[in-house]
Enzyme design. Structure first.
Site, PDB file in Angstrom:
ATOM      1  N   GLY A  40      38.521  54.981  38.751  1.00 29.80           N
ATOM      2  CA  GLY A  40      39.176  53.823  38.142  1.00 29.80           C
ATOM      3  C   GLY A  40      39.558  54.115  36.705  1.00 29.80           C
ATOM      4  N   LEU A  43      40.054  49.262  31.945  1.00 35.57           N
ATOM      5  CA  LEU A  43      39.391  49.290  30.645  1.00 35.57           C
ATOM      6  C   LEU A  43      38.053  50.010  30.700  1.00 35.57           C
ATOM      7  CD1 LEU A  43      40.306  45.809  29.238  1.00 35.57           C
ATOM      8  CD2 LEU A  43      40.825  48.028  28.231  1.00 35.57           C
ATOM      9  N   ALA A  44      37.242  49.709  31.723  1.00 38.81           N
ATOM     10  CA  ALA A  44      35.932  50.356  31.808  1.00 38.81           C
ATOM     11  C   ALA A  44      36.092  51.844  32.117  1.00 38.81           C
ATOM     12  CB  ALA A  44      35.073  49.671  32.874  1.00 38.81           C
ATOM     13  N   HIS A 266      40.116  30.574  39.444  1.00 36.89           N
ATOM     14  CA  HIS A 266      40.728  30.261  38.152  1.00 36.89           C
ATOM     15  C   HIS A 266      41.548  28.983  38.253  1.00 36.89           C
ATOM     16  CE1 HIS A 266      42.776  30.759  34.381  1.00 36.89           C
ATOM     17  NE2 HIS A 266      42.103  31.858  34.132  1.00 36.89           N
ATOM     18  N   SER A 284      47.754  32.032  31.667  1.00 36.67           N
ATOM     19  CA  SER A 284      46.569  32.196  30.835  1.00 36.67           C
ATOM     20  C   SER A 284      45.842  30.886  30.553  1.00 36.67           C
ATOM     21  CB  SER A 284      46.980  32.820  29.502  1.00 36.67           C
ATOM     22  OG  SER A 284      45.921  32.701  28.596  1.00 36.67           O
ATOM     23  N   ARG A 330      35.879  27.206  33.642  1.00 33.80           N
ATOM     24  CA  ARG A 330      36.768  27.419  34.781  1.00 33.80           C
ATOM     25  C   ARG A 330      36.255  26.816  36.077  1.00 33.80           C
ATOM     26  NH1 ARG A 330      38.698  33.597  33.409  1.00 33.80           N
ATOM     27  NH2 ARG A 330      39.892  32.980  31.592  1.00 33.80           N
ATOM     28  N   HIS A 401      39.981  34.638  41.663  1.00 33.00           N
ATOM     29  CA  HIS A 401      40.270  35.438  40.479  1.00 33.00           C
ATOM     30  C   HIS A 401      39.278  36.579  40.271  1.00 33.00           C
ATOM     31  CE1 HIS A 401      41.866  36.292  36.573  1.00 33.00           C
ATOM     32  NE2 HIS A 401      40.854  35.793  35.899  1.00 33.00           N
ATOM     33  N   GLU A 425      34.007  45.116  36.142  1.00 32.86           N
ATOM     34  CA  GLU A 425      33.960  44.119  37.205  1.00 32.86           C
ATOM     35  C   GLU A 425      33.312  44.673  38.481  1.00 32.86           C
ATOM     36  OE1 GLU A 425      37.760  42.247  37.837  1.00 32.86           O
ATOM     37  OE2 GLU A 425      36.964  40.858  39.338  1.00 32.86           O
TER      38      GLU A 425
END
Lengths: 638, 249
Positions: A40, A43-44, A266, A284, A330, A401, A425
């Site tokens: 992956g 970001l992580a 979401h 958003s 949420r 989401h 995630e």
């Protein structure tokens, strides 16, 4: 097996410092002898790959997209949280920790959440140093805004494309290392199995999606940063390729899964408009800073929104949750929308939406100001719906989401398989039963930039004497045989229904019975339905083309075959949790006002699941949650 | 509505390709273009044919993975839109739509509508980053950046790397993509320090990847889903020229 979360000793605020002070180090000369696989490039994934490569380890990075820059993190719009207290409005590490723990309905570990808040300030520093163009005040200092579930401004943003900009920063750091030859990058490769040698993760089997070729890769540690699986619902806000395969196959090899039923729905997605639809687009949550949510007071209203006078509108979030109003978290906002829609007050052609109205904000602040804050979101809304939201309210609806559940990890982000880590995630760790807005980008970045570089090194310090393995070892050969057999099986069924058909059918089952609300009766029905669907899948699936070539249908079929197994565990997980918390609302457990009713006495634990083999029920191993620093309170936003 | 499609089919980079005719009934106005393609593929799979391979992922106009030439235009008939955000309401009953891959020497065809855009990654590798290690950055407010500079840097940074600029350019130039990154980083103090070195290296890599020179027609800006300005190209040329001059003096 007894779970050990490996929480460091000492006071909450010193635990991470204690860990860093005591973590074992690897001599720079030894780092180059150690290989790490990262699956992956979101970001992580990008951040840990770049970080480890900078430290001197040799990293091999994989993604299924055509470029590392296209991972799903790119789509996150609203912002990223950090307890910087730049607004002088009382924010602090502790307050952010408390908001996050409370937002997650007291179903996450104190130590993990505190570390997330603690590292948040550092992340903003890191991103700015990489050239992320965050919003700035006119004096040149960073600006921020509020998000759902909190009463301070701690969300930093790059217009409505914060995920894109953070990902570009991480991607660029990664490409810098690829150029330096410290990272070998394999794009358009999908991980299909993890290989264990002597009980430790020592490699993976991947499929080259361009050629269909199966490859074996070895390393001293494997890091899964493969994202969430909200796409299991088919209609979701996630990218089309998001899937559960990497973590699910690791689960079948012995990594435990935690709380798989906690998927965040979401509240501000665009509503479904037809059965052909492939995804739901997210607007958003930041829009709720200025947008007011309402439905008509009259059921089955046929007038256009602008023709409905103020006194005939029900601003139901402001009515039910006056303290937080439109910025209610949420799970609360989504359920409140569902309640109004189910009661017949939904709007739009399918009566499945609520209004998000900017008229008051435009009146007070002017169109230009609103345009400056959210312009691209209004443009996006216009592109998709052909409607101008400056002149009439947006229509929004809840949609699947973020997966709060995922692979179980300890404080070091290591799964129950030694040497196998899960970041972002893909793990279950920091959000509890509900994720607060703008904490997702944060967790992915913090895991990759600030946590795993220490914890992976700590693990690798014990692996220095382990030689590089040959891919000819029996364990790799065996794993490849299993992968190949599964692919051949999918291609050879030659039935009459496509993978998409099964995915859509499964998604509907989950939305109906394991979505915004769940009941024992519904979950039992879903489990039965999923089993029947799985059996039908293996009899009637149709995949055209072959396994040894580029084959998008085969990729989909492989992911759906995993989803059909994950879905059953999701329902099983939801069934055993006889309480309502966060994203998990069991209809049998609610207050007379319709709010979630938690049961701390019986369910203050993480549900951890151990795979038992094909067709066998998984075993539940609870990890008790201890709260020493916060008092478990009823989560009220009224 | 009924739609007639003419789609480029090509097995791999080494095989000849050709346009193939398809007809699709029951296309719905609110469908996105890619959902129309999904419907076609469903039809092809059920008939036992190989579906059309095309790239896509987020379907929100941000990942940059989708992209095809639609009736001769990158991402289709609407300006500043990705293919995934194009909707069938832009077409009418009985239309014939020509669909081809993004073409350019730097973008070899993989299969059907999929192309290899890894050249963009290699351009970034040449210097499209700030040379900062992870983990120990200084306080973010330590270096103030004016609101205007941050906004302007964002305008350049918003490039999604889809390749529409290359596909629409007569010279298959990657100048808009490359310049957007050069300008984004040059406009911020964090990236400014190495901006000249960066410009030289990235332009060199762009040439090595066989992208052509900028035509100055500005077609790239017209088709760019993010409306990236051609002024970035001017900035790139300025950074490049300045670094050449400074290097030679």
């Amino acid at each position: 097996m007894k779970l050990n979360a490996k929480i460091p000793p000492g006071p909450l605020k010193d635990k991470w410092t204690y860990y860093k002070d005591h973590a074992k180090l690897v001599n720079p000369a030894n780092r180059k002898k150690l290989d790490v696989i990262v699956v992956g490039t979101g970001l992580a994934g990008s951040s840990i790959a770049a970080s480890l490569a900078e430290m001197g380890y040799h990293v091999t990075s994989f993604c299924f997209q055509d470029s590392a820059r296209r991972a799903h993190s790119v789509a996150a719009q609203g912002g990223v949280n950090a307890a910087k207290n730049y607004k002088n409005d009382g924010d602090s590490t502790y307050r952010m920790f408390y908001d996050t723990i409370k937002g997650g309905d007291f179903r996450s570990r104190e130590a993990n959440v505190y570390r997330l808040a603690e590292c948040s300030a550092q992340l903003i520093d890191q991103a700015v140093a990489q050239g992320v163009p965050f919003g700035r005040e006119y004096g040149g200092y960073l600006n921020n805004r509020s998000f759902g579930g909190v009463q301070v401004s701690r969300t930093f943003y790059a217009r409505g494309q914060t995920g894109q900009q953070l990902l570009l920063g991480a991607y660029q750091a990664l490409m810098r290392q690829v150029a330096a030859k410290t990272v070998s990058l394999f794009t358009r490769h999908e991980m299909l199995d993890v290989v264990l040698v002597d009980g430790k993760a020592r490699g993976i089997i991947v499929r080259n999606l361009d050629t269909g070729e199966i490859e074996r890769h070895t390393a001293h540690a494997v890091i899964l940063a493969s994202g969430g699986f909200g796409k299991i619902y088919y209609l979701s806000t996630l990218a089309m390729g998001c899937n559960a395969s990497a973590i699910w196959r690791a689960h079948k090899k012995g990594a435990f899964m935690a709380c798989p039923s906690w998927t965040q729905v979401h509240p501000t997605s665009l509503p479904q408009s037809g059965s052909y639809q492939s995804k739901l687009t997210l607007m958003s949550e930041s829009l709720r800073n200025d947008g007011r949510i309402w439905v008509p007071l009259k059921a089955n209203e046929s007038r256009k929104p602008n023709d409905i006078p103020e006194e005939e509108r029900d601003y139901y979030l402001e009515r039910r949750y006056p303290a937080f109003g439109n910025l209610a978290p949420r799970d609360i906002s989504s359920r409140a929308a569902k309640e109004r829609i189910d009661a017949g007050f939904g709007v739009g052609p399918q009566q499945n939406a609520v209004y998000l109205d900017f008229s008051k904000a435009i009146q007070e602040q002017g169109k230009q100001k609103i345009k400056e804050k959210y312009g691209n979101l209004f443009d996006m809304y216009h592109k998709i719906t052909a409607t101008d939201a400056y002149t009439e309210p947006m229509m929004i609806s809840p949609a699947a989401h973020f997966s709060m559940g995922g692979l179980w990890v300890d404080y070091e982000l290591m799964t129950t398989i030694p040497g196998l880590f899960a970041l972002g995630e893909a793990n279950f760790a920091d959000h509890g039963a509900n994720r607060l807005g703008a904490n997702s980008l944060l967790q992915a970045c913090v895991d990759g930039y600030f946590v795993a570089p220490y914890t992976v090194s700590n693990y690798l310090s014990g692996e220095i004497k382990e030689p590089r393995l040959s891919v000819e070892r029996q364990e790799f050969v065996d794993a490849e045989v299993v992968v190949r057999a599964h692919l051949s099986k999918l291609v050879s069924i030659k039935g009459s229904k496509t993978a998409d058909h099964y995915h859509k059918t499964l998604g509907k089952l989950l939305y109906d019975y394991c979505g915004l609300s769940r009941s024992k009766e519904g979950l039992l029905k879903a489990i039965k339905g999923i089993r029947e669907l799985r059996s039908d899948f293996y009899q009637n699936l149709k995949v055209s083309g072959d396994e040894d070539e580029m084959n998008g249908e085969l990729e989909k079929a492989g992911r759906v075959s995993d989803y059909l197994e994950v879905a059953e565990l999701m329902c099983q997980d939801a069934l055993t949790r006889e309480e309502s918390c966060g994203a998990h609302f069991r209809e049998e457990y609610q207050t007379p006002e319709g709010e979630a009713l938690r049961n701390d006495e019986k369910f203050c634990f993480v549900s951890v699941w151990q795979y038992q083999g094909e067709g066998k029920d998984e075993i539940l191993i609870p990890e008790p949650l201890k709260f020493e620093n916060v008092e478990l309170a009823v989560r009220s936003y009224k | 509505m009924k739609i007639y499609l003419k789609i480029w089919r090509q097995n791999d980079a080494g095989s000849p390709g050709k346009m193939v005719d398809y007809t699709l009934d029951n296309v719905i106005l609110n469908m996105s273009f890619l959902e129309m393609m999904d419907t076609l593929n469903e039809q092809l799979v059920l008939a036992g044919d190989r579906p059309v391979e095309f790239d896509h992922d987020c379907r929100e106009g941000i990942c940059g993975q989708c992209g095809m030439m639609i009736n001769g235009r990158a991402h289709g008939p609407v300006a500043h839109l990705t293919t995934c955000q194009l909707h069938m309401r832009e077409f009418k009953d009985g239309d014939t739509i020509y669909i081809e891959p993004f073409r350019g020497k730097g973008f070899p065809i993989k299969r059907d509508l999929r192309v290899d855009r890894s050249a963009f990654d290699r351009i970034i590798m040449a210097g499209g980053f700030v040379s900062v290690n992870t983990g120990q950055a200084p306080e973010a407010n330590g270096i103030p950046i004016s609101h205007e500079d941050a906004e302007s840097a964002f305008d350049s940074a918003a490039c999604i790397g889809c390749g529409a600029c290359v596909a629409t350019c007569k010279n298959s130039s990657a100048a808009l993509f490359t310049s957007a990154k050069i300008a984004h980083l040059a406009k911020l103090p964090q990236g400014e320090i190495e901006s000249r070195k960066r410009a030289l290296a990235m332009v060199q890599q762009m040439d090595d990847e066989q992208f052509g020179h900028c035509t100055n027609t500005e077609a790239c800006e017209v088709e760019c889903p993010q409306s990236i300005s051609v002024l970035n190209i001017a900035r790139m040329n300025w950074e490049y020229t300045l670094s050449k001059v400074l290097r030679n003096t």
